[in-house]
Write an enzyme that holds these catalytic residues in place. Structure first.
Site, PDB file in Angstrom:
ATOM      1  N   GLY A  88       3.391  43.533  44.307  1.00  0.00           N
ATOM      2  CA  GLY A  88       3.201  44.367  43.124  1.00  0.00           C
ATOM      3  C   GLY A  88       3.136  45.846  43.473  1.00  0.00           C
ATOM      4  O   GLY A  88       2.485  46.628  42.785  1.00  0.00           O
ATOM      5  N   LEU A  89       3.829  46.218  44.539  1.00  0.00           N
ATOM      6  CA  LEU A  89       3.801  47.628  44.959  1.00  0.00           C
ATOM      7  C   LEU A  89       4.949  48.436  44.338  1.00  0.00           C
ATOM      8  O   LEU A  89       5.211  49.563  44.765  1.00  0.00           O
ATOM      9  CB  LEU A  89       3.864  47.730  46.490  1.00  0.00           C
ATOM     10  CG  LEU A  89       2.661  47.197  47.246  1.00  0.00           C
ATOM     11  CD1 LEU A  89       2.891  47.272  48.757  1.00  0.00           C
ATOM     12  CD2 LEU A  89       1.387  47.982  46.892  1.00  0.00           C
ATOM     13  N   SER A  91       8.422  47.385  43.716  1.00  0.00           N
ATOM     14  CA  SER A  91       9.766  47.304  44.289  1.00  0.00           C
ATOM     15  C   SER A  91      10.851  47.426  43.209  1.00  0.00           C
ATOM     16  O   SER A  91      11.913  47.983  43.480  1.00  0.00           O
ATOM     17  CB  SER A  91       9.948  46.024  45.104  1.00  0.00           C
ATOM     18  OG  SER A  91       9.697  44.907  44.319  1.00  0.00           O
ATOM     19  N   ASP A 135       5.537  53.905  37.297  1.00  0.00           N
ATOM     20  CA  ASP A 135       6.016  53.456  38.603  1.00  0.00           C
ATOM     21  C   ASP A 135       7.318  54.166  38.980  1.00  0.00           C
ATOM     22  O   ASP A 135       7.552  54.482  40.155  1.00  0.00           O
ATOM     23  CB  ASP A 135       6.173  51.921  38.630  1.00  0.00           C
ATOM     24  CG  ASP A 135       6.793  51.359  37.363  1.00  0.00           C
ATOM     25  OD1 ASP A 135       7.131  52.147  36.449  1.00  0.00           O
ATOM     26  OD2 ASP A 135       6.947  50.129  37.270  1.00  0.00           O
TER      27      ASP A 135
END
Ligand code: MEV
Length: 302
Positions: A88-89, A91, A135
């Site tokens: 959950g970074l 991508s 994000d």
């Protein structure tokens, strides 16, 4: 000729979910990267080599929107590499941003950061149907940013030296499902949920001030209050809570889940001397430590 571009992963510090409803958030880019290498294809078709990504939907959407926007048809070869794993970074946003940036370099199309944001966010929305774009902004700008929904405002903050410990809960969060569950709550209890978001927004403003002043003790306190509101929204899990409590008991200044909830990661803000204790405590509570630091680097042509 080929072009290689890297984009960082991200961690939501504060403002999770509230940012989807027009409130601000604080997000940090991390020193783990996704890279996209783009070149012209000799054949008639696009070629994709994506060993770390089983899901190519964001990549394909990014290429489609780039082609529509710049009226470019030539087939391309795209290779991706990723250090972001499945934690959950960010991508999806990193591959979208890096692909559009790499194609703009390959085809010598000038693209401003704002244009890169708009096109990348459009691609993410076309795949996910919802999201705030925080994000995407993080992958472009790097560092710690104060972000207001849909990129209305992006402000760079100091504090990349902030000490965080990251624990992965072992469960992959489904962002779309979690955002929809909050939407459902909003429909059922609009005034209660609006109030929670206002309180989170207030904490984000306080958090921003604390970061500007490098007042980590106050920031830790705000992270703890923030977690309470996320629990009220029903997006936390017993596993995340066990890891968060363990981190606090081991001396973290504050801890909360990060992102959509339902799984993925928790973050703990610490003083450097507590690092080992907090890491051990999170592991003892069943979490997997992800070694990373906040990074000031945004999208970059290598
Ligand atoms: C997901 O990482 C964070 C959410 O706020 C969704 C978004 O802002 O796009 C839940």
């Amino acid at each position: 000729m080929s072009i290689t571009v890297s984009a960082p992963g991200k961690l939501m510090l504060m403002g999770d979910h509230a940012v989807v409803y027009g409130r601000p958030c604080l997000v940090a880019a991390v020193d783990k990267y996704l890279t996209v290498k783009a070149g012209l294809s000799d054949g008639q078709n696009d070629v994709f080599v994506t060993p770390k990504e089983s899901n190519q939907t964001f990549l394909l959407q990014a290429i489609k929107l780039f082609r529509e926007h710049y009226l470019i048809k030539e087939p391309v070869v795209i290779e991706t590499e990723s250090e972001l794993g499945n934690y959950g970074l960010g991508s999806s946003s990193a591959v979208t941003v890096a692909t559009i940036k790499a194609l703009s370099e390959l085809f010598k199309q000038k693209i401003t950061d704002r244009e890169l944001f708009d096109l990348s966010f459009k691609a993410v929305l076309a795949v996910q149907g919802l999201g705030s774009g925080f994000d995407v902004a993080s992958a472009i700008y790097g560092g710690i940013i104060y972000f207001v929904s849909k990129g209305e405002m992006v402000e760079r903050l100091p504090g990349v030296e902030m000490n965080l410990v990251i624990g992965y809960s072992g469960i992959k969060a489904d962002t779309v499902k979690m955002v929809k569950s909050v939407e459902e709550k909003m429909k059922q209890y609009p005034s209660a949920v609006e109030k929670i978001f206002d309180n989170i927004a207030d904490l984000v403003e306080k958090g921003k001030k604390a970061i500007n002043e490098k007042d980590w003790f106050s920031l830790g306190k705000y992270l703890n209050y923030h977690q309470d509101y996320l629990e009220d929204l029903g997006i936390s899990t017993p596993k995340l809570e066990a890891m968060i409590t363990a981190a606090r008991d081991a001396g973290a200044l504050g801890a909360k889940l990060s992102g959509a909830g339902g799984g993925d990661c928790m973050i703990a803000l610490i003083c450097a001397e507590k690092k080992v204790e907090v890491k051990n405590a999170i592991e003892k509570a069943g979490g997997e430590i992800i070694d990373l630091k906040i990074s000031s680097e945004g999208v970059k042509v290598l």
